[in-house]
Design a protein around this motif. Structure first.
Motif, PDB file in Angstrom:
ATOM      1  N   SER A   1      -4.339  10.649   3.876  1.00  0.00           N
ATOM      2  CA  SER A   1      -5.050   9.652   3.239  1.00  0.00           C
ATOM      3  C   SER A   1      -4.789   8.376   3.726  1.00  0.00           C
TER       4      SER A   1
ATOM      5  N   ASP B   1      -6.982   4.327  -2.513  1.00  0.00           N
ATOM      6  CA  ASP B   1      -6.852   5.430  -1.383  1.00  0.00           C
ATOM      7  C   ASP B   1      -8.032   6.364  -1.227  1.00  0.00           C
TER       8      ASP B   1
ATOM      9  N   HIS C   1      -9.149   7.616  -7.486  1.00  0.00           N
ATOM     10  CA  HIS C   1      -8.574   6.589  -6.177  1.00  0.00           C
ATOM     11  C   HIS C   1      -8.367   5.233  -6.482  1.00  0.00           C
TER      12      HIS C   1
ATOM     13  N   ALA D   1       0.928  -1.124  -0.048  1.00  0.00           N
ATOM     14  CA  ALA D   1       0.047  -0.145   0.119  1.00  0.00           C
ATOM     15  C   ALA D   1       0.866   1.206  -0.026  1.00  0.00           C
TER      16      ALA D   1
ATOM     17  N   SER E   1      -9.292   9.659   0.751  1.00  0.00           N
ATOM     18  CA  SER E   1      -8.711  10.913   1.350  1.00  0.00           C
ATOM     19  C   SER E   1      -9.470  11.383   2.552  1.00  0.00           C
TER      20      SER E   1
ATOM     21  N   MET F   1      -4.400   4.229   2.315  1.00  0.00           N
ATOM     22  CA  MET F   1      -4.263   3.574   1.174  1.00  0.00           C
ATOM     23  C   MET F   1      -4.600   2.139   1.471  1.00  0.00           C
TER      24      MET F   1
ATOM     25  N   GLN G   1      -4.312  -0.996  -5.857  1.00  0.00           N
ATOM     26  CA  GLN G   1      -4.414  -0.005  -4.579  1.00  0.00           C
ATOM     27  C   GLN G   1      -5.579   1.189  -4.800  1.00  0.00           C
TER      28      GLN G   1
END
Length: 441
Positions: free
Chosen positions: A241, A233, A182, A62, A235, A243, A231
């Motif tokens: 953030s 993420d 994302h 990550a 926010s 992940m 991956q």
């Protein structure tokens, strides 16, 4: 108006020549490793990690970018999607190992070129990467002495000698792309190649007339496998953030060629080996395969842009399915975890160089695929490292990444062996914009 590209071609040509030279050096590097545990499977697995990730305990699933500086994370090809500058990374490694049991100790040293990797953006949300690095190391030399016979008069001492050298190298080509804001996904095509050389001898001690025997085996590996990753993420605010990451490698059959020779020979009265008197088995380049295991990695990290990152990985591998020459190797399934992080005090500091340094630390633990005397062989290490910014020239950025691992493998209990090691990794990373174009009126 005319549009002229920069000296991209010259840079690519230069990089390609460097990669070829380093590829040859890595592929033909002399392995001076002395680890009896490398006798099992395909040797000691190195892992596809650059120094900046090793320093954080090996977290990688990550992780893509902690700050504006680009790094190559081939362990999870989804991370390539975050690369926005041409990135070149070249490194080397060295290590000290102390091998001990309850009565003896032995030290060894090993050093080699560790990796060369290049990545460059294809679009604003995708990038391509390729490179080469060691996959496993094989190096051991030990003797197991025993007594054979039924009475005191006919009892003889026999030495079983085991030696091995070589290892496997991995070359990869990967692509990562981002979907939306994302999600990132990616994949690597990996070419695994190298030679695994192993000898096993049976010698009668102080028996000049006795017939000794030796099995010499060579497995020349060369085939393609695949790895992949994703991956996502989330926010928390404009700078922070979380992940989530996943990466894995497929259960691939890698082509190989197996050679085997069994000979008989005498030792003279001084114990010197004489010319072989007979060859019992001779097999050369028989086609076979090496079936690699399915591996899964799961990771999570939280970061504040340009300030810090903390993360954890968990990994499992179906190494009980590994076969060489269609023979199951009797290994165990593996699992392990890593935790680590990076802190950069002030990346924008003008005065105070050490405020711009990346400080890294971590811990890793693994149950390896080896079991001896009914006991699992485990490995653990603490890691530290630095990311040292170097002088920049125009748009070109440089950084030197250093990591150290202090760890141990195995135990001295139940007559087993323990390895204590200190490994050092040094990498030089370049960020540049090679594919820009200038406008002239």
């Amino acid at each position: 108006m005319k549009f002229l590209y920069t000296n991209m071609y010259q840079k690519l040509r230069y990089t390609f020549v460097v990669c070829l030279l380093l590829t040859g050096a890595i592929a033909n590097a002399q392995i001076t490793l002395q680890s009896p545990y490398s006798k099992f499977g395909v040797g000691n697995i190195k892992g596809s990690l650059l120094p900046q990730l090793r320093a954080m305990g090996g977290i990688s699933t990550a992780v893509n970018k902690v700050n504006f500086f680009n790094n190559i994370n081939m362990q999870n090809p989804a991370s390539y999607a975050s690369i926005n500058l041409t990135t070149l990374d070249i490194g080397m490694a060295a290590g000290f190992t102390e091998l001990s049991n309850s009565t003896q100790k032995e030290n060894s040293f090993n050093s080699t070129l560790s990796h060369v990797a290049l990545a460059f953006p294809v679009t604003t949300k995708s990038a391509l990467s390729f490179g080469i690095m060691p996959y496993s190391e094989l190096g051991y030399n030990f003797i197991n002495s025993t007594k054979v016979g039924t009475t005191t008069d006919n009892t003889k001492t026999v030495d079983y000698r085991y030696t091995g050298e070589g290892g496997l190298t991995k070359a990869y080509l990967g692509y990562g792309i981002q979907f939306g804001d994302h999600l990132r996904v990616g994949a690597n095509a990996e070419y695994l190649f190298g030679n695994l050389l192993e000898n096993r001898s049976t010698e009668y001690v102080n028996e000049p007339g006795a017939i000794n025997s030796r099995l010499q085996a060579k497995n020349s590996v060369g085939g393609i496998g695949f790895s992949y990753g994703a991956q996502y993420d989330i926010s928390l605010d404009s700078k922070t953030s979380i992940m989530l990451g996943y990466s894995g490698s497929s259960s691939s059959k890698i082509n190989s060629k197996r050679s085997q020779v069994v000979t008989q020979y005498y030792n003279d009265s001084q114990g010197n080996e004489q010319t072989a008197i007979d060859t019992l088995v001779f097999v050369e380049n028989a086609p076979t395969n090496l079936k690699m295991p399915l591996v899964h990695n799961f990771g999570i990290s939280i970061q504040k842009n340009n300030k810090w990152l903390f993360g954890a990985d968990y990994r499992i591998g179906k190494w009980s399915n590994l076969t060489i020459d269609n023979v199951n190797q009797g290994l165990q399934d593996t699992y392990g975890f890593s935790v680590g992080g990076q802190i950069t005090p002030d990346i924008t500091a003008i005065n105070g160089y050490f405020k711009r340094v990346d400080y890294r630390f971590g811990f890793q633990y693994d149950k390896t695929y080896i079991q001896m005397a009914g006991q699992d062989i485990k490995q653990m290490a603490v890691t530290v490292g630095l990311g040292l910014p170097l002088s920049s020239f125009g748009r070109t950025l440089y950084k030197m990444n250093f990591s150290a691992e202090l760890g141990k493998r195995g135990t001295i209990s139940n007559g087993l062996l323990q390895e204590k090691y200190i490994n050092f990794h040094l990498g030089f990373t370049l960020n540049d914009k090679w594919f820009s174009r200038f406008r002239f009126d």
